[in-house]
Scaffold this active site. Structure first.
Site, PDB file in Angstrom:
ATOM      1  N   ARG A 189      29.292 -33.275   6.377  1.00 19.87           N
ATOM      2  CA  ARG A 189      28.271 -33.655   5.394  1.00 19.87           C
ATOM      3  C   ARG A 189      28.874 -34.695   4.439  1.00 19.87           C
ATOM      4  NH1 ARG A 189      24.823 -32.292   8.347  1.00 19.87           N
ATOM      5  NH2 ARG A 189      23.212 -30.719   8.027  1.00 19.87           N
ATOM      6  N   HIS A 196      24.140 -40.436  11.524  1.00 19.57           N
ATOM      7  CA  HIS A 196      23.855 -38.993  11.624  1.00 19.57           C
ATOM      8  C   HIS A 196      23.345 -38.634  13.035  1.00 19.57           C
ATOM      9  CE1 HIS A 196      22.829 -35.204   9.095  1.00 19.57           C
ATOM     10  NE2 HIS A 196      23.105 -34.870  10.349  1.00 19.57           N
TER      11      HIS A 196
HETATM   12  P1  NDP Z   1      29.653 -22.687  10.538  1.00 21.86           P
HETATM   13  O1  NDP Z   1      29.002 -22.022   9.382  1.00 21.86           O
HETATM   14  O2  NDP Z   1      29.721 -21.986  11.843  1.00 21.86           O
HETATM   15  O3  NDP Z   1      31.145 -23.094  10.157  1.00 21.86           O
HETATM   16  C1  NDP Z   1      31.506 -23.560   8.899  1.00 21.86           C
HETATM   17  C2  NDP Z   1      33.008 -23.551   8.780  1.00 21.86           C
HETATM   18  O4  NDP Z   1      33.363 -24.030   7.478  1.00 21.86           O
HETATM   19  C3  NDP Z   1      33.590 -22.128   8.878  1.00 21.86           C
HETATM   20  O5  NDP Z   1      34.843 -22.170   9.524  1.00 21.86           O
HETATM   21  C4  NDP Z   1      33.762 -21.737   7.411  1.00 21.86           C
HETATM   22  O6  NDP Z   1      34.757 -20.766   7.169  1.00 21.86           O
HETATM   23  C5  NDP Z   1      34.199 -23.067   6.840  1.00 21.86           C
HETATM   24  N1  NDP Z   1      34.015 -23.098   5.382  1.00 21.86           N
HETATM   25  C6  NDP Z   1      32.868 -23.038   4.684  1.00 21.86           C
HETATM   26  N2  NDP Z   1      33.127 -23.084   3.353  1.00 21.86           N
HETATM   27  C7  NDP Z   1      34.472 -23.177   3.241  1.00 21.86           C
HETATM   28  C8  NDP Z   1      35.362 -23.253   2.146  1.00 21.86           C
HETATM   29  N3  NDP Z   1      34.924 -23.236   0.874  1.00 21.86           N
HETATM   30  N4  NDP Z   1      36.681 -23.340   2.386  1.00 21.86           N
HETATM   31  C9  NDP Z   1      37.145 -23.332   3.662  1.00 21.86           C
HETATM   32  N5  NDP Z   1      36.356 -23.275   4.743  1.00 21.86           N
HETATM   33  C10 NDP Z   1      35.040 -23.192   4.538  1.00 21.86           C
HETATM   34  O7  NDP Z   1      28.900 -24.077  10.684  1.00 21.86           O
HETATM   35  P2  NDP Z   1      28.807 -25.016  11.987  1.00 21.86           P
HETATM   36  O8  NDP Z   1      30.152 -25.099  12.600  1.00 21.86           O
HETATM   37  O9  NDP Z   1      27.666 -24.615  12.826  1.00 21.86           O
HETATM   38  O10 NDP Z   1      28.410 -26.413  11.308  1.00 21.86           O
HETATM   39  C11 NDP Z   1      29.278 -27.047  10.372  1.00 21.86           C
HETATM   40  C12 NDP Z   1      28.536 -28.175   9.697  1.00 21.86           C
HETATM   41  O11 NDP Z   1      28.343 -29.264  10.603  1.00 21.86           O
HETATM   42  C13 NDP Z   1      27.109 -27.841   9.259  1.00 21.86           C
HETATM   43  O12 NDP Z   1      27.092 -27.141   8.037  1.00 21.86           O
HETATM   44  C14 NDP Z   1      26.515 -29.207   9.107  1.00 21.86           C
HETATM   45  O13 NDP Z   1      26.763 -29.655   7.792  1.00 21.86           O
HETATM   46  C15 NDP Z   1      27.305 -30.066  10.095  1.00 21.86           C
HETATM   47  N6  NDP Z   1      26.488 -30.565  11.221  1.00 21.86           N
HETATM   48  C16 NDP Z   1      26.417 -31.919  11.435  1.00 21.86           C
HETATM   49  C17 NDP Z   1      25.692 -32.435  12.487  1.00 21.86           C
HETATM   50  C18 NDP Z   1      25.669 -33.900  12.744  1.00 21.86           C
HETATM   51  O14 NDP Z   1      24.970 -34.360  13.649  1.00 21.86           O
HETATM   52  N7  NDP Z   1      26.410 -34.705  12.005  1.00 21.86           N
HETATM   53  C19 NDP Z   1      24.952 -31.554  13.404  1.00 21.86           C
HETATM   54  C20 NDP Z   1      25.101 -30.163  13.097  1.00 21.86           C
HETATM   55  C21 NDP Z   1      25.838 -29.692  12.042  1.00 21.86           C
HETATM   56  P3  NDP Z   1      34.604 -19.268   7.742  1.00 21.86           P
HETATM   57  O15 NDP Z   1      34.814 -19.398   9.236  1.00 21.86           O
HETATM   58  O16 NDP Z   1      35.684 -18.531   7.084  1.00 21.86           O
HETATM   59  O17 NDP Z   1      33.218 -18.805   7.386  1.00 21.86           O
END
Ligand code: NDP
Length: 312
Positions: A227, A275
């Protein structure tokens, strides 16, 4: 009585999803009344949702057991204060596959220095630039959730050392996992290429800033399909101008579409993609929707529920 399910996503999605969903509901033995609109919101039991769909006021849907998003990112949904029902984000195997293609492709682009060869002048014979072996390079993933972990495995399969960082410490046979501030420093300090696959939350905003970039390896590159707000844009531009960082592939931005006068468009070290890193795929995501409704009907816990406190 058939299970009332409302499909609240743009009309074009209805055209493609409706036949698929109806077929999968039937195969799952679920008698579903799938509709695009309703005069009886309190009868609706499930909503299949996209933030840009027709329903924006969810208050009348008092008996909804689950709102199943078709999107992976949930920041727009969480801004809607009428949406208080349990919310599941989309975790779509097809989207993960597409993201792995994008991430691996751009990791290879930075690894092989393709931008340099694409920019040389005729006759400029730069034969001092062979890449090291992948196994001598480290790729760090900030965010090893559904997408990050899948991509990390794809990159590891190519031979790179792979590090991952998440909020809760994970354990994995392939990815060297870290968490917390110390883990963050280790991933930053060791990565030649840093991939951002974190959600946009209060805790992740501006995680990549002047101070944290200073902890990165000289000449490292950043790939951001996560993001836009994860990055302090001025700090990233300054780090590329100073030579601290070698380049960036950016797919997401604070303002989208990225305005024509944004410096990223013309920066020689930046590749802008609009995107498109990955998207929800019809066949695989429809199966996820049906599985979650099936779980709801069987009294089983829903998959991929959003933690509103954590913001993702
Ligand atoms: P998930 O919720 O499965 O994974 C998020 C990851 O981020 C997890 O490992 C989580 O930790 C970690 N995380 C969140 N907050 C923190 C923090 N404060 N400190 C450390 N680690 C953190 O999401 P997805 O993998 O499904 O998607 C990730 C992002 O990809 C989406 O939120 C979206 O923004 C983006 N996206 C972009 C697309 C594009 O086309 N560009 C398409 C789809 C998604 P934990 O495992 O401990 O919960």
């Amino acid at each position: 009585m058939a299970i009332p399910v409302l499909f609240s996503a743009p009309a074009a999605s209805w055209e493609s999803y409706a036949p698929f969903l109806k077929d999968l509901f039937a195969k799952a033995g679920l008698d579903v009344n799938l509709v695009q609109s309703t005069d009886n919101p309190d009868e609706v039991k499930y909503i299949i949702y996209a933030p840009n769909g027709p329903v924006q006021d969810f208050a009348p849907f008092k008996n909804v057991k689950l709102i199943q998003s078709l999107w992976a990112g949930v920041e727009t949904a969480l801004q809607n204060k009428t949406l208080t029902q349990p919310l599941a984000r989309m975790v779509d195997p097809g989207m993960s596959e597409g993201m792995a293609d994008y991430v691996l492709g751009h990791v290879m682009r930075h690894h092989l220095g393709i931008a340099l060869h694409a920019s040389v002048q005729p006759g400029e014979w730069r034969n001092d630039t062979a890449a090291p072996l992948a196994r001598n390079r480290t790729v760090g993933f900030l965010g090893i959730g559904a997408l990050g972990m899948y991509c990390a495995h794809a990159v590891a399969k190519q031979g790179f050392n792979v590090l991952g960082w998440s909020r809760n410490l994970k354990s994995d046979d392939i990815v060297d996992c870290h968490a917390g501030p110390d883990g963050f420093a280790q991933v930053l300090g060791q990565s030649d290429i840093l991939v951002l696959l974190l959600p946009d939350t209060a805790d992740t905003e501006n995680l990549i800033n002047a101070e944290t970039i200073a902890q990165m390896k000289d000449g490292a590159a950043i790939i951001n399909p996560g993001r836009g707000p994860l990055i302090d844009d001025d700090a990233l531009l300054a780090a590329m101008d100073s030579g601290k960082l070698s380049g960036a592939t950016l797919d997401v931005f604070r303002t989208e579409p990225l305005p024509a006068n944004n410096p990223y468009w013309t920066h020689p070290k930046v590749l802008v993609t609009p995107h498109i890193a990955s998207e929800t795929r019809l066949e695989t995501s429809a199966a996820v929707v049906v599985e979650n409704i099936e779980r709801g009907e069987a009294g089983k816990p829903f998959l991929h529920l959003v933690d509103r406190e954590a913001g993702y």
